[in-house]
Design an enzyme around this catalytic site. Sequence first.
Site, PDB file in Angstrom:
ATOM      1  N   CYS A   1     -32.827  55.579  83.367  1.00 22.11           N
ATOM      2  CA  CYS A   1     -33.562  56.631  82.675  1.00 22.11           C
ATOM      3  C   CYS A   1     -35.045  56.475  82.957  1.00 22.11           C
ATOM      4  O   CYS A   1     -35.571  55.358  82.939  1.00 22.11           O
ATOM      5  CB  CYS A   1     -33.294  56.526  81.173  1.00 22.11           C
ATOM      6  SG  CYS A   1     -34.127  57.769  80.182  1.00 22.11           S
TER       7      CYS A   1
ATOM      8  N   GLU B   1     -28.948  64.282  80.135  1.00 16.22           N
ATOM      9  CA  GLU B   1     -30.100  65.084  79.679  1.00 16.22           C
ATOM     10  C   GLU B   1     -29.828  65.733  78.336  1.00 16.22           C
ATOM     11  O   GLU B   1     -30.719  65.833  77.487  1.00 16.22           O
ATOM     12  CB  GLU B   1     -30.477  66.126  80.732  1.00 16.22           C
ATOM     13  CG  GLU B   1     -30.904  65.555  82.072  1.00 16.22           C
ATOM     14  CD  GLU B   1     -31.983  64.489  81.988  1.00 16.22           C
ATOM     15  OE1 GLU B   1     -32.855  64.554  81.089  1.00 16.22           O
ATOM     16  OE2 GLU B   1     -31.964  63.574  82.816  1.00 16.22           O
TER      17      GLU B   1
END
Length: 192
Positions: A109, A153
């Site tokens: 991430c 997401e």
Amino acid sequence: MITLTDIIRDGHPTLRKKADELHFPLSEQQLQLASDLVTYVKMSQDPVLAEEHNLRPGIGLAAPQVNHSVRMFALHLTENDELLSRIFINPKIKSHSVEKTYITTGEGCLSVDEDIEGLVPRYARISISAFDETGKEFSMRLKGLKGIAFQHEMDHLNGIMFYDHINQENPYASVPNSIPYERHSAKENLES
């Protein structure tokens, strides 16, 4: 333009908030944000531009990651020679498979600087709906890396981090009823 310094890091309170729905028509600032999110993921995958602008490579970026708590994210990735490059506004997962999948090497991430090892279970197939910048609704079916990236997401919009899904007692515990996803190229070894 969004740069690495605009991306907030793990521990920032915005990353743990549920993002707000957007209303159409979008404001000029919201349209700019949509454009900037897509531009970041595209430019970050170009080695020359990434180095020039100090961008960490990524395949997805959500508005909360740049401290805008709204339901919007961008994806830019190619899988099986099919490009998925667009903005998703007010996205929803309409249905999903019972079967799961996970990336065998784990997920990363842009908001998490350290490597966190472990398997991140995701739905193997999802049907989604979302809106584009003009307010036009669209639907898609996603699987493989596209489906995994979408779910990663989507989690950002709900205040969830990828490592929340990892089995804390045994990070590499087998995931029942799942098909592992193997990355096939260095280009897929990107973060979102």
